[in-house]
Design a protein around this motif. Sequence first.
Motif, PDB file in Angstrom:
ATOM      1  N   ALA A  34       0.837  -1.189   0.000  1.00 33.13           N
ATOM      2  CA  ALA A  34       0.000   0.000   0.000  1.00 33.13           C
ATOM      3  C   ALA A  34       0.875   1.244   0.000  1.00 33.13           C
ATOM      4  O   ALA A  34       2.022   1.220   0.481  1.00 33.13           O
ATOM      5  N   ALA A  35       0.325   2.341  -0.538  1.00 31.21           N
ATOM      6  CA  ALA A  35       1.096   3.574  -0.607  1.00 31.21           C
ATOM      7  C   ALA A  35       0.161   4.762  -0.698  1.00 31.21           C
ATOM      8  O   ALA A  35      -1.019   4.637  -1.046  1.00 31.21           O
ATOM      9  N   LEU A  36       0.701   5.927  -0.389  1.00 29.49           N
ATOM     10  CA  LEU A  36       0.042   7.200  -0.637  1.00 29.49           C
ATOM     11  C   LEU A  36       0.826   7.924  -1.709  1.00 29.49           C
ATOM     12  O   LEU A  36       2.063   7.937  -1.686  1.00 29.49           O
ATOM     13  N   GLU A  37       0.107   8.527  -2.650  1.00 31.69           N
ATOM     14  CA  GLU A  37       0.752   9.244  -3.740  1.00 31.69           C
ATOM     15  C   GLU A  37       0.326  10.710  -3.708  1.00 31.69           C
ATOM     16  O   GLU A  37      -0.854  11.013  -3.561  1.00 31.69           O
ATOM     17  N   PHE A  38       1.304  11.580  -3.830  1.00 32.37           N
ATOM     18  CA  PHE A  38       1.073  13.021  -3.840  1.00 32.37           C
ATOM     19  C   PHE A  38       1.502  13.578  -5.195  1.00 32.37           C
ATOM     20  O   PHE A  38       2.456  13.096  -5.788  1.00 32.37           O
ATOM     21  N   GLY A  39       0.823  14.639  -5.635  1.00 27.84           N
ATOM     22  CA  GLY A  39       1.291  15.368  -6.799  1.00 27.84           C
ATOM     23  C   GLY A  39       0.589  15.015  -8.092  1.00 27.84           C
ATOM     24  O   GLY A  39      -0.297  14.158  -8.129  1.00 27.84           O
ATOM     25  N   PRO A  40       0.994  15.641  -9.191  1.00 29.34           N
ATOM     26  CA  PRO A  40       0.334  15.456 -10.494  1.00 29.34           C
ATOM     27  C   PRO A  40       0.430  14.017 -10.982  1.00 29.34           C
ATOM     28  O   PRO A  40       1.526  13.465 -11.126  1.00 29.34           O
ATOM     29  N   ALA A  41      -0.734  13.399 -11.235  1.00 25.89           N
ATOM     30  CA  ALA A  41      -0.761  11.996 -11.644  1.00 25.89           C
ATOM     31  C   ALA A  41      -0.143  11.772 -13.014  1.00 25.89           C
ATOM     32  O   ALA A  41       0.279  10.657 -13.336  1.00 25.89           O
TER      33      ALA A  41
ATOM     34  N   LEU B 226       5.303  15.714   3.447  1.00 27.97           N
ATOM     35  CA  LEU B 226       5.478  15.476   2.015  1.00 27.97           C
ATOM     36  C   LEU B 226       4.438  16.169   1.137  1.00 27.97           C
ATOM     37  O   LEU B 226       4.739  16.552   0.004  1.00 27.97           O
ATOM     38  N   ALA B 227       3.226  16.331   1.631  1.00 30.72           N
ATOM     39  CA  ALA B 227       2.141  16.826   0.786  1.00 30.72           C
ATOM     40  C   ALA B 227       2.413  18.177   0.138  1.00 30.72           C
ATOM     41  O   ALA B 227       2.055  18.373  -1.031  1.00 30.72           O
ATOM     42  N   PRO B 228       3.038  19.141   0.829  1.00 34.13           N
ATOM     43  CA  PRO B 228       3.300  20.416   0.153  1.00 34.13           C
ATOM     44  C   PRO B 228       4.154  20.279  -1.101  1.00 34.13           C
ATOM     45  O   PRO B 228       4.025  21.073  -2.032  1.00 34.13           O
ATOM     46  N   LEU B 229       5.012  19.258  -1.157  1.00 36.71           N
ATOM     47  CA  LEU B 229       5.813  19.036  -2.361  1.00 36.71           C
ATOM     48  C   LEU B 229       4.949  18.607  -3.533  1.00 36.71           C
ATOM     49  O   LEU B 229       5.352  18.724  -4.693  1.00 36.71           O
ATOM     50  N   GLY B 230       3.742  18.093  -3.227  1.00 39.88           N
ATOM     51  CA  GLY B 230       2.846  17.633  -4.273  1.00 39.88           C
ATOM     52  C   GLY B 230       2.316  18.730  -5.167  1.00 39.88           C
ATOM     53  O   GLY B 230       1.694  18.451  -6.199  1.00 39.88           O
ATOM     54  N   ALA B 231       2.564  19.984  -4.807  1.00 36.02           N
ATOM     55  CA  ALA B 231       2.165  21.083  -5.683  1.00 36.02           C
ATOM     56  C   ALA B 231       2.911  21.034  -7.014  1.00 36.02           C
ATOM     57  O   ALA B 231       2.385  21.471  -8.047  1.00 36.02           O
ATOM     58  N   THR B 232       4.131  20.474  -7.006  1.00 35.14           N
ATOM     59  CA  THR B 232       4.932  20.427  -8.229  1.00 35.14           C
ATOM     60  C   THR B 232       5.561  19.063  -8.504  1.00 35.14           C
ATOM     61  O   THR B 232       5.919  18.771  -9.649  1.00 35.14           O
ATOM     62  N   LEU B 233       5.712  18.217  -7.485  1.00 39.93           N
ATOM     63  CA  LEU B 233       6.392  16.934  -7.642  1.00 39.93           C
ATOM     64  C   LEU B 233       5.426  15.777  -7.399  1.00 39.93           C
ATOM     65  O   LEU B 233       4.418  15.921  -6.708  1.00 39.93           O
TER      66      LEU B 233
ATOM     67  N   ILE C 128       5.150  12.145  -5.640  1.00 43.19           N
ATOM     68  CA  ILE C 128       5.827  11.419  -4.568  1.00 43.19           C
ATOM     69  C   ILE C 128       5.002  10.204  -4.184  1.00 43.19           C
ATOM     70  O   ILE C 128       3.770  10.291  -4.051  1.00 43.19           O
ATOM     71  N   LEU C 129       5.656   9.077  -3.991  1.00 38.44           N
ATOM     72  CA  LEU C 129       5.009   7.859  -3.520  1.00 38.44           C
ATOM     73  C   LEU C 129       5.599   7.508  -2.156  1.00 38.44           C
ATOM     74  O   LEU C 129       6.794   7.233  -2.041  1.00 38.44           O
ATOM     75  N   ALA C 130       4.760   7.536  -1.126  1.00 47.54           N
ATOM     76  CA  ALA C 130       5.180   7.140   0.225  1.00 47.54           C
ATOM     77  C   ALA C 130       4.581   5.774   0.504  1.00 47.54           C
ATOM     78  O   ALA C 130       3.351   5.599   0.459  1.00 47.54           O
ATOM     79  N   ILE C 131       5.408   4.794   0.789  1.00 42.06           N
ATOM     80  CA  ILE C 131       4.946   3.408   0.871  1.00 42.06           C
ATOM     81  C   ILE C 131       4.800   2.950   2.322  1.00 42.06           C
ATOM     82  O   ILE C 131       5.433   3.482   3.228  1.00 42.06           O
TER      83      ILE C 131
END
Length: 296
Positions: free
Chosen positions: A24-31, A54-61, A63-66
Amino acid sequence: MDGMVDATLRTRRFPLPSRGGEMAALEFGPADRPLDIVFCHANGFNAQTYRTILAPLGATLRILAIDLRGHGATTLPTKLENRPGWAEYRDDLLALLPHVTTGPVVVAGHSMGATTSLMAAAQTPETIGRLVLFDPVLSPDRTELAPTDIAQSPLVQGALRRRPVFDSRPAALAAYQGRGAFKTWSDEQLADYVAAGFHDLEDGRVQLACAPAWEASNFSVYDGQAWAAAQSCPCPVRIFRAEHGSTCRVDGHIEALTATGRYRIETVPGTSHFLPMERPDLVREALAQAVAGLAS
């Protein structure tokens, strides 16, 4: 938190039949963006614990947190007998990477997750382009202890004493607030850990997702494979060590590591082993710099 950043959060599941279950993982940012970062958590935690970091980085990057084996929502088996050390986590990560990326990515982690990342990078230089490690568990002088000594170690005993079941998540949150390892955490960080760190039971109570026996076993099976990986890892590695109680015990070897041109090792003033929770700004800056460095 900014609503636009929240909207980038997605839950992912990756079947890994060769490893016996799903990760399982959480993904942040543009798909629609190629993956930039894979992040691995510490022993006993889960991916959601690091959401606010990590979520603020999802504005541009992207990220997969597992969730590592035995943690969070991952369903990979947790057999306590005859474990192969932390190579088990390394091989899980190596099995995941082809499902999420085809090119070099930044892999990062905290504590056990940082060590897992290092061990994986030594095996797959074509996939892992840079490492950012926050207080990895790393020592060149790890001696093999007798089983009785391992069983009596404070880390193992502390894990085994953890209360596995609470009446509810709010009850667990109240029990943890401002205590022990959680003293330096924000309320939101602790709430995220509790939200994903427990499974619901049929009677309405909640149970730790990472069983105390599994957490204790992780301390027990740590071995010298991590230091061997540190010496052979071919990619650039940036390490941030805690000032107090660090598990990155490389004093006396820093000059040799940095002389390779691959390592950059820094001690962060005023931090404990829970450095990412205490300095989320530093974590985000270091990850963004690593992504930029990989692209240059």
